[in-house]
Design a protein around this motif. Structure first.
Motif, PDB file in Angstrom:
ATOM      1  N   UNK A   1       0.720  -1.016  -0.028  1.00  0.00           N
ATOM      2  CA  UNK A   1      -0.049  -0.015   0.033  1.00  0.00           C
ATOM      3  C   UNK A   1       0.868   1.275   0.122  1.00  0.00           C
ATOM      4  N   UNK A   2       2.210   1.040   0.512  1.00  0.00           N
ATOM      5  CA  UNK A   2       3.007   2.315   0.826  1.00  0.00           C
ATOM      6  C   UNK A   2       3.530   2.882  -0.525  1.00  0.00           C
ATOM      7  N   UNK A   3       3.348   1.999  -1.599  1.00  0.00           N
ATOM      8  CA  UNK A   3       4.088   2.354  -3.034  1.00  0.00           C
ATOM      9  C   UNK A   3       3.111   3.236  -3.846  1.00  0.00           C
ATOM     10  N   UNK A   4       3.631   4.286  -4.287  1.00  0.00           N
ATOM     11  CA  UNK A   4       3.078   5.157  -5.139  1.00  0.00           C
ATOM     12  C   UNK A   4       2.609   4.263  -6.242  1.00  0.00           C
ATOM     13  N   UNK A   5       1.050   4.716  -6.799  1.00  0.00           N
ATOM     14  CA  UNK A   5       0.707   3.961  -7.986  1.00  0.00           C
ATOM     15  C   UNK A   5       1.555   4.074  -9.276  1.00  0.00           C
ATOM     16  N   UNK A   6       1.988   5.251  -9.378  1.00  0.00           N
ATOM     17  CA  UNK A   6       2.879   5.451 -10.509  1.00  0.00           C
ATOM     18  C   UNK A   6       4.142   4.659 -10.496  1.00  0.00           C
ATOM     19  N   UNK A   7       4.723   4.523  -9.426  1.00  0.00           N
ATOM     20  CA  UNK A   7       5.900   3.700  -9.068  1.00  0.00           C
ATOM     21  C   UNK A   7       5.445   2.141  -9.484  1.00  0.00           C
ATOM     22  N   UNK A   8       4.284   1.829  -9.063  1.00  0.00           N
ATOM     23  CA  UNK A   8       3.740   0.561  -9.217  1.00  0.00           C
ATOM     24  C   UNK A   8       3.702   0.236 -10.692  1.00  0.00           C
ATOM     25  N   UNK A   9       3.161   1.021 -11.233  1.00  0.00           N
ATOM     26  CA  UNK A   9       2.989   0.974 -12.753  1.00  0.00           C
ATOM     27  C   UNK A   9       4.316   0.763 -13.337  1.00  0.00           C
ATOM     28  N   UNK A  10       5.379   1.524 -13.058  1.00  0.00           N
ATOM     29  CA  UNK A  10       6.712   1.295 -13.565  1.00  0.00           C
ATOM     30  C   UNK A  10       7.073   0.023 -13.448  1.00  0.00           C
ATOM     31  N   UNK A  11       7.042  -0.483 -12.054  1.00  0.00           N
ATOM     32  CA  UNK A  11       7.626  -1.937 -11.906  1.00  0.00           C
ATOM     33  C   UNK A  11       6.899  -3.124 -12.854  1.00  0.00           C
ATOM     34  N   UNK A  12       5.327  -2.539 -12.633  1.00  0.00           N
ATOM     35  CA  UNK A  12       4.671  -3.755 -13.450  1.00  0.00           C
ATOM     36  C   UNK A  12       4.868  -3.781 -14.958  1.00  0.00           C
ATOM     37  N   UNK A  13       5.412  -2.439 -15.546  1.00  0.00           N
ATOM     38  CA  UNK A  13       5.690  -2.430 -16.959  1.00  0.00           C
ATOM     39  C   UNK A  13       6.980  -3.413 -17.230  1.00  0.00           C
ATOM     40  N   UNK A  14       7.796  -3.546 -16.166  1.00  0.00           N
ATOM     41  CA  UNK A  14       9.270  -4.478 -16.359  1.00  0.00           C
ATOM     42  C   UNK A  14       8.745  -5.928 -16.161  1.00  0.00           C
ATOM     43  N   UNK A  15       7.525  -6.167 -15.485  1.00  0.00           N
ATOM     44  CA  UNK A  15       7.337  -7.524 -15.084  1.00  0.00           C
ATOM     45  C   UNK A  15       6.098  -8.117 -16.238  1.00  0.00           C
ATOM     46  N   UNK A  16       5.835  -7.642 -17.290  1.00  0.00           N
ATOM     47  CA  UNK A  16       5.082  -8.149 -18.124  1.00  0.00           C
ATOM     48  C   UNK A  16       5.533  -9.581 -18.759  1.00  0.00           C
ATOM     49  N   UNK A  17       4.622 -10.697 -18.626  1.00  0.00           N
ATOM     50  CA  UNK A  17       5.389 -11.769 -19.095  1.00  0.00           C
ATOM     51  C   UNK A  17       5.450 -11.911 -20.687  1.00  0.00           C
ATOM     52  N   UNK A  18       4.541 -11.109 -21.241  1.00  0.00           N
ATOM     53  CA  UNK A  18       4.632 -10.996 -22.869  1.00  0.00           C
ATOM     54  C   UNK A  18       5.602  -9.822 -22.987  1.00  0.00           C
ATOM     55  N   UNK A  19       6.620 -10.444 -23.883  1.00  0.00           N
ATOM     56  CA  UNK A  19       8.028  -9.666 -24.288  1.00  0.00           C
ATOM     57  C   UNK A  19       7.453  -8.419 -24.971  1.00  0.00           C
ATOM     58  N   UNK A  20       6.446  -8.365 -25.875  1.00  0.00           N
ATOM     59  CA  UNK A  20       6.143  -7.446 -26.707  1.00  0.00           C
ATOM     60  C   UNK A  20       5.447  -6.502 -25.979  1.00  0.00           C
ATOM     61  N   UNK A  21       4.841  -6.752 -24.970  1.00  0.00           N
ATOM     62  CA  UNK A  21       4.108  -5.612 -24.061  1.00  0.00           C
ATOM     63  C   UNK A  21       5.379  -5.078 -22.897  1.00  0.00           C
ATOM     64  N   UNK A  22       6.126  -5.911 -22.444  1.00  0.00           N
ATOM     65  CA  UNK A  22       6.985  -5.269 -21.698  1.00  0.00           C
ATOM     66  C   UNK A  22       7.959  -4.240 -22.024  1.00  0.00           C
ATOM     67  N   UNK A  23       8.203  -3.342 -21.429  1.00  0.00           N
ATOM     68  CA  UNK A  23       8.869  -1.956 -21.765  1.00  0.00           C
ATOM     69  C   UNK A  23      10.187  -2.490 -22.204  1.00  0.00           C
ATOM     70  N   UNK A  24      10.844  -1.578 -23.198  1.00  0.00           N
ATOM     71  CA  UNK A  24      12.165  -1.642 -23.348  1.00  0.00           C
ATOM     72  C   UNK A  24      12.773  -0.519 -22.452  1.00  0.00           C
ATOM     73  N   UNK A  25      14.291  -0.577 -22.431  1.00  0.00           N
ATOM     74  CA  UNK A  25      14.845   0.652 -21.795  1.00  0.00           C
ATOM     75  C   UNK A  25      14.585   2.036 -22.094  1.00  0.00           C
ATOM     76  N   UNK A  26      14.506   1.882 -23.391  1.00  0.00           N
ATOM     77  CA  UNK A  26      14.293   3.432 -23.826  1.00  0.00           C
ATOM     78  C   UNK A  26      12.840   3.782 -23.674  1.00  0.00           C
ATOM     79  N   UNK A  27      11.810   3.061 -23.605  1.00  0.00           N
ATOM     80  CA  UNK A  27      10.522   3.460 -23.127  1.00  0.00           C
ATOM     81  C   UNK A  27      10.538   3.557 -21.664  1.00  0.00           C
ATOM     82  N   UNK A  28      11.348   2.900 -20.716  1.00  0.00           N
ATOM     83  CA  UNK A  28      11.132   3.258 -19.442  1.00  0.00           C
ATOM     84  C   UNK A  28      11.783   4.654 -18.832  1.00  0.00           C
TER      85      UNK A  28
END
Length: 790
Positions: free
Chosen positions: A253-280
């Motif tokens: 709960x103490x993690x900001x929603x924006x930060x959570x989205x940042x982490x989840x964008x790296x933990x996408x199981x589908x490579x095509x959906x997972x962010x690249x370093x440039x997107x991050x």
């Protein structure tokens, strides 16, 4: 020693232009220690050790990663070094030089004084707190920048984790904290559209596609997501492959929603959906515009929160640590000896001999302390033998109770385990016992009887060698002729030309003086009173392919002693050919023809007279032993033991048991009836003076203000692949810093043992064995008799 491929100074640039390591001539090698002085050890990993170092010419501080050739093939180490030299980015460690040493490849890099990110996480875990999300924006931005640069260079790191991000200061939350990515041992070139298949890196950071054996550079993004989750929670998001494939990630709960989205964008199981370093880099959380006032988030343990920062730390096998420390110590000692010999030549060897004698005299006349490279300091004192009864449990050794009961007989070496060990080190045991080759059983008997030893050659990848210790005599007469063993004639009429220096295998209980005397008396039938032996012993290691055991090389560790034979007695001169060509000597069923030859005759016969320098570093180390956790589990199951009992009701866990086996603290054996035993063996060394006093360790100090005031006789664990006398010599060399050749070991060894049941090892009996060896030395420091001198 080592070839330098670097910009580490004008001297190196003059001698070696920037060329691939394969083109560096073997004779033009340059040692790391010719240019850098080693400092404290900064860390260890699966592939090597990192130490601080200082450039001798400029005084600048660096770090040097010394990659172990035993654990990694040389080509892979070279690939890492060449890759690192091509990279140039603020958030990638900079390479300043590469040295190809005998046992390590040494990569000189930027030094980061703040440790690694896992260390910062561990400090927070002690406070039962985690990092606030916006306190790490500057850190995670630098991590992403490192990956963006790497992937832009068509490089995939494959081992992104906290251990490999280094900090320039301990405070990770300091906005000025600079971090850099290190350890490129797993990195590979990967062009767009290409895929890799072999699993690599640390399993806890593996993405789904690594488990599928088909992946691209986005495995680095997934691993960074795992690390970011750990920094925010102190925990891993996934416990295994099943979690990686199906578990939904949710941050506290103490993690900001924006930060959570940042982490989840790296933990996408589908490579095509997972962010690249440039997107991050374009993610809004990385701009850091929103910041909370708090810098620490407390954890409520009653809610089941548990920090797992220790799980983020890579554990290094105890045996590997000990081996690396030993090799580093040899590197430094070899460098010192080489420098002194270069500057002062023969005079220095004379001074070294005097210094050895002085050290021994000081040890006998004073209390003394010895500090090892790990920072452990031991204090020794001479006390009456009666102190043993006061301070140690030696009642079993004093009362003779062990002689009244039958000793536990250790079974022969487990042949399947020996075969598995050899196969893991690229020795094909299927060739043993075929044609003229000896069998695996014969090798096991050799090792069991101490006729030879199996050791690891740390100069090569997973190379096991058979080691035989020999002593050679290089004797000259008063005409400066050399004595050689020319021919052997056996009782059955067989005749063999030998044409070599006289010598013999060195027994494990002997020092070099004892072996030399045995050669003089038994092999040469030569009167020792007319022989003067020098104090300097030159060590040479010669490797030969052994037809007896195909694929298993034999290394002869030769200790060569120089000496002179001189007498004015006419009878003795005639008997030993001092005015003629030589004489004959009989040893059991063999008659030897011994000849005095000139230097010209030796050269004409192509005899190798010059041996290696006494300061030449040896790459031979103790071989790896024990069973890994999975191997131990299957071994116990084969013994029909319920492995579920381990880790329950005070029993050791399988992991703890495995670590004990790997350290050599215990061994596991089964008798002829198939019953399993755990055996613990200790060698106690009673170093004795002529007045009967015994050398005791009276105190031990270690890192972290550790102090042990227990008074005890110096001792060490007996590994399964060691002889008791070799352990005694190890104590003398490692704990006392005395040359074992200065000490005489008593061959009458006392053995005491106790067999009992224990809850620590369910289903196994426990046998504790203690050996006591008495050692004597000449208190004058003269460890070799000077016979024949006035």
């Amino acid at each position: 020693m080592g070839a330098c491929q670097s910009a580490c100074g004008p001297l190196c640039q003059q001698r070696f232009p920037h060329v691939p390591p394969e083109t560096v001539p073997e004779l033009d090698l340059v040692a790391l220690l010719d240019h850098y002085q080693l400092g404290d050890i900064l860390g260890e990993g699966a592939f090597g050790v990192v130490s601080a170092c200082r450039n001798i010419r400029t005084g600048n501080e660096f770090a040097v990663k010394m990659v172990d050739k035993v654990e990694t093939p040389l080509k892979e180490i070279k690939d890492e070094a060449e890759l690192l030299q091509r990279l140039n980015h603020a958030n990638i460690v900079k390479c300043f030089g590469v040295f190809y040493d005998k046992c390590f490849v040494c990569i000189v890099m930027s030094k980061f004084d703040g440790g690694d990110v896992v260390g910062a996480l561990e400090e927070r875990s002690k406070l039962r707190t985690c990092f606030a999300d916006y306190d790490l924006v500057h850190v995670k931005r630098q991590m992403v920048l490192a990956l963006e640069y790497l992937h832009g260079q068509d490089v995939v790191h494959r081992d992104i984790k906290g251990d490999n991000f280094l900090m320039d200061r301990p405070a990770l939350t300091d906005p000025q904290c600079h971090i850099a990515l290190a350890d490129f041992g797993s990195a590979r070139m990967l062009h767009s559209g290409d895929r890799l298949t072999e699993p690599s890196g640390t399993r806890s950071f593996w993405s789904p596609e690594i488990h599928n054996r088909s992946y691209s550079n986005k495995v680095d993004i997934w691993a960074l997501g795992v690390l970011c989750f750990g920094l925010l929670t102190g925990k891993f998001p996934f416990k295994g492959e099943a979690d990686v494939r199906v578990k939904e990630v949710a941050l506290p709960y103490y993690v900001n929603a924006e930060c959570e989205n940042f982490v989840q964008s790296m933990l996408q199981r589908d490579e095509a959906v997972r962010f690249s370093a440039a997107q991050l880099l374009c993610h809004p959380w990385l701009d850091g515009t929103t910041k909370r006032s708090t810098t620490m988030v407390g954890l409520n343990t009653s809610e089941g929160e548990a920090l797992e920062s220790d799980a983020f730390t890579e554990r290094v096998d105890h045996g590997i640590k000990r081996r690396r420390l030993s090799l580093l110590a040899r590197m430094e000692e070899e460098h010192v000896q080489k420098s002194l010999s270069r500057e002062q030549g023969q005079w220095q060897r004379f001074q070294d001999s005097k210094e050895k004698s002085q050290i021994l005299r000081n040890h006998y006349n004073h209390e003394f302390a010895v500090k090892d490279r790990r920072g452990v300091r031991r204090f020794y004192k001479w006390l009456p033998r009666s102190e043993m009864r006061k301070h140690q449990s030696f009642h079993r050794l004093q009362g003779g109770t062990s002689s009244e009961k039958e000793a536990f007989q250790l079974p022969d070496l487990d042949l399947p385990l020996l075969a598995k060990f050899l196969e893991e080190h690229n020795v094909k045991t299927a060739c043993f016992g075929v044609g003229g080759a000896k069998s695996l059983e014969a090798l096991a008997q050799e090792v069991q009887s101490d006729s030879s030893r199996l050791m690891l050659d740390a100069a090569d990848y997973k190379k096991i060698v058979r080691v035989v210790d020999v002593v050679l005599l290089k004797l000259f007469d008063d005409h400066e002729r050399l004595l050689i063993d020319a021919e052997e004639l056996y009782a059955d009429g067989r005749r063999r030309s030998t044409w070599r220096l006289p010598g013999s295998k060195k027994e494990t209980y002997e020092n070099v003086t004892q072996t030399a005397r045995r050669i003089l008396e038994e092999t040469l039938n030569l009167d020792p009173s007319i022989v003067v032996l020098d104090d300097d012993v030159v060590l040479e290691e010669e490797e030969q392919n052994s037809p007896s055991y195909p694929g298993l090389y034999t290394v002869y560790r030769k200790e060569v002693i120089h000496g002179h034979v001189f007498s004015q007695d006419a009878e003795l001169r005639n008997r030993f050919g001092l005015d003629s060509r030589g004489w004959s000597a009989k040893e059991r069923n063999c008659t030897r023809t011994l000849r005095w030859i000139t230097e010209e005759e030796a050269e004409a016969s192509h005899m190798k007279l010059e041996v290696g320098s006494s300061s030449k570093v040896s790459s031979l180390v103790l071989a790896p032993i024990g069973l890994k956790e999975d191997e131990l589990k299957h071994y116990l199951i084969d013994l029909k033991i319920d492995v579920s009992q381990y880790g329950q009701n005070g029993a050791k866990t399988l992991k703890e048991f495995s670590e004990e086996l790997i350290k050599g603290d215990v061994r596991i054996v089964k008798d002829k009836n198939g019953a399993g035993y755990v055996v613990s063996e200790v060698v106690n060394l009673c170093m004795q003076k002529s007045d009967g006093e015994i050398l005791f360790q009276v105190k031990q100090e270690g890192p972290g203000k550790y102090i042990n005031d227990k008074v005890l006789v110096p001792c060490a664990k007996l590994r399964p692949d060691e002889n008791t006398f070799l352990v005694a010599k190890r104590i003398i060399r490692k704990q006392f810093l005395i040359d074992p050749n200065q000490v005489y070991l008593d061959t009458d060894v006392t053995l005491s043992q106790e067999e009992r049941s224990t809850t620590a090892y369910p289903g196994l009996r426990f046998v504790e064995r203690e050996h006591v060896i008495t050692a004597n030395a000449d208190e004058s420091g003269q460890f070799r008799e000077r016979q024949g001198r006035d």
